[in-house]
Design a protein around this motif. Structure first.
Motif, PDB file in Angstrom:
ATOM      1  N   UNK A   1       0.845  -1.177   0.000  1.00 11.16           N
ATOM      2  CA  UNK A   1       0.000   0.000   0.000  1.00 11.16           C
ATOM      3  C   UNK A   1       0.891   1.240   0.000  1.00 11.16           C
ATOM      4  N   UNK A  54       5.741   0.452   1.244  1.00 12.30           N
ATOM      5  CA  UNK A  54       5.503  -0.879   0.684  1.00 12.30           C
ATOM      6  C   UNK A  54       6.540  -1.179  -0.387  1.00 12.30           C
ATOM      7  N   UNK A  55       7.750  -1.433   0.099  1.00 12.39           N
ATOM      8  CA  UNK A  55       8.914  -1.678  -0.753  1.00 12.39           C
ATOM      9  C   UNK A  55       9.635  -2.873  -0.136  1.00 12.39           C
ATOM     10  N   UNK A  56      10.016  -3.839  -0.948  1.00 14.33           N
ATOM     11  CA  UNK A  56      10.883  -4.868  -0.368  1.00 14.33           C
ATOM     12  C   UNK A  56      11.780  -5.509  -1.396  1.00 14.33           C
ATOM     13  N   UNK A  66      10.732  -4.570  -5.163  1.00 15.19           N
ATOM     14  CA  UNK A  66       9.395  -4.228  -5.624  1.00 15.19           C
ATOM     15  C   UNK A  66       8.846  -3.041  -4.851  1.00 15.19           C
ATOM     16  N   UNK A  68       4.926  -1.112  -4.269  1.00 14.79           N
ATOM     17  CA  UNK A  68       3.483  -1.164  -4.519  1.00 14.79           C
ATOM     18  C   UNK A  68       2.953   0.252  -4.714  1.00 14.79           C
ATOM     19  N   UNK A 143      -2.814  -6.155  -8.395  1.00 18.53           N
ATOM     20  CA  UNK A 143      -3.432  -6.766  -7.211  1.00 18.53           C
ATOM     21  C   UNK A 143      -4.459  -5.795  -6.660  1.00 18.53           C
ATOM     22  N   UNK A 146      -4.013  -1.922  -6.489  1.00 15.91           N
ATOM     23  CA  UNK A 146      -2.601  -1.565  -6.636  1.00 15.91           C
ATOM     24  C   UNK A 146      -1.878  -2.337  -7.734  1.00 15.91           C
ATOM     25  N   UNK A 148       1.922  -4.026  -8.325  1.00 12.13           N
ATOM     26  CA  UNK A 148       3.218  -4.348  -7.744  1.00 12.13           C
ATOM     27  C   UNK A 148       4.236  -4.127  -8.857  1.00 12.13           C
ATOM     28  N   UNK A 150       7.726  -4.495 -10.257  1.00  9.71           N
ATOM     29  CA  UNK A 150       8.956  -5.268 -10.077  1.00  9.71           C
ATOM     30  C   UNK A 150      10.062  -4.490 -10.783  1.00  9.71           C
TER      31      UNK A 150
ATOM     32  N   UNK B  32      17.876  -1.270   4.219  1.00 12.51           N
ATOM     33  CA  UNK B  32      16.417  -1.158   4.164  1.00 12.51           C
ATOM     34  C   UNK B  32      15.848  -1.946   5.352  1.00 12.51           C
ATOM     35  N   UNK B  56       5.201  -7.230   2.506  1.00 11.08           N
ATOM     36  CA  UNK B  56       4.600  -5.899   2.606  1.00 11.08           C
ATOM     37  C   UNK B  56       3.134  -5.881   2.229  1.00 11.08           C
ATOM     38  N   UNK B  57       2.486  -4.838   2.688  1.00 12.75           N
ATOM     39  CA  UNK B  57       1.079  -4.607   2.411  1.00 12.75           C
ATOM     40  C   UNK B  57       0.924  -4.253   0.933  1.00 12.75           C
ATOM     41  N   UNK B  58      -0.163  -4.695   0.302  1.00 12.04           N
ATOM     42  CA  UNK B  58      -0.357  -4.379  -1.113  1.00 12.04           C
ATOM     43  C   UNK B  58      -1.610  -3.536  -1.340  1.00 12.04           C
ATOM     44  N   UNK B 139      -2.191 -15.444  -5.981  1.00  8.56           N
ATOM     45  CA  UNK B 139      -1.473 -15.144  -7.220  1.00  8.56           C
ATOM     46  C   UNK B 139       0.026 -15.356  -6.966  1.00  8.56           C
TER      47      UNK B 139
END
Lengths: 175, 175
Positions: A1, A54-56, A66, A68, A143, A146, A148, A150, B32, B56-58, B139
């Motif tokens: 998010x 919302x980054x990882x 990624x 979001x 999703x 949102x 995602x 990449x 991070x 993470x939250x999407x 997914x």
């Protein structure tokens, strides 16, 4: 998010036996601490930037992470059109710039608040970020509301400061 | 990236002008900060769990989050076969269980170290987690060595403790 940090209170008794509603889900997600980042882009679609937690990290082969992003965000089309972005990981003392890029301030004013350079992709690199990942968008997964994004890392730069700005429980924390 | 916290030093001068190699990328990613979670599953494929910070939250519509998992991880097939999982967000005092689920310890021994209940999906819920998201896998997106598991939240439970366990700079921090 996409995170636009907003100060509200967390109801510690929140919880549900069925599918959580938006408020329950957001209250629960407030308990998942995350680093705060400013995501920037520049190119044919123009220059833009927003604050995101919302980054990882995804894979180190190829080096990928990624981000979001809400498809209804005002910056969405700009990022999609440019196809490049930079993840600037924030550190101590970055609360003000985080709020600025998480709000409604005009883009020029946001960028005027700090010093930037640019990486191979052309995306703005925040000069005193803890680390910046210059990326090209390699894949998009939809999703719900949102996307995602990449991102393949094409270059990175590491700053002097090694502290971290974490958003947890709807507050900033420095580590 | 699935995180098995390993104590090594970060070279603050790391950085590159071209595509970073694995070591450069991992050193940069250590900057991070991220919450630490134990991801569990149970079902026809058996019971399994691992420690992850790439979560993470999407979206909150439907309520969704994502978890990155290395396709070569020993638990990979179990998660994929079960199609359900629970994200247990860790809090203060959870360093030992984080290391246990991030190491090579046998599954039975991992689960014997704590108390669990189970949610609608059947996945183990860590009793003193800060919050647990019971999910069904909706997914999967392949990225390099990893899968991004997109998960729809079917139920959540919030614990008593409201602290957070953050992994940053290859060390644990409590917030």
């Amino acid at each position: 998010m996409q995170t636009s940090p907003v100060a509200t209170t967390v109801d510690p008794s929140a919880g549900s036996q069925g599918v959580p509603d938006k408020v329950e889900f957001r209250n629960a997600m407030a308990r998942l601490g995350a680093a705060v980042n400013i995501i920037t882009t520049d190119g044919p679609g123009g220059r833009a930037g927003f604050t995101a937690s919302a980054v990882c990290s995804v894979s180190d082969e190829p080096p990928s992470l990624l981000v979001c992003l809400n498809r209804s965000a005002s910056v969405y089309e700009t990022f999609k059109r440019n196809g490049v972005l930079c993840v600037n990981v924030l550190g101590a003392g970055h609360q003000a710039i985080s709020s600025l890029f998480g709000g409604k301030t005009a883009m020029d004013e946001r960028f005027a608040s700090a010093s930037w350079s640019s990486g191979p992709s052309g995306s703005p690199i925040l000069q005193d970020a803890s680390v910046s990942f210059d990326c090209r968008l390699s894949q998009i997964t939809e999703v719900g509301t949102h996307d995602v994004l990449i991102c393949e890392v094409i270059s990175l730069s590491t700053g002097e400061q090694a502290q971290s700005l974490i958003y947890f429980n709807r507050q900033y924390h420095e580590l």
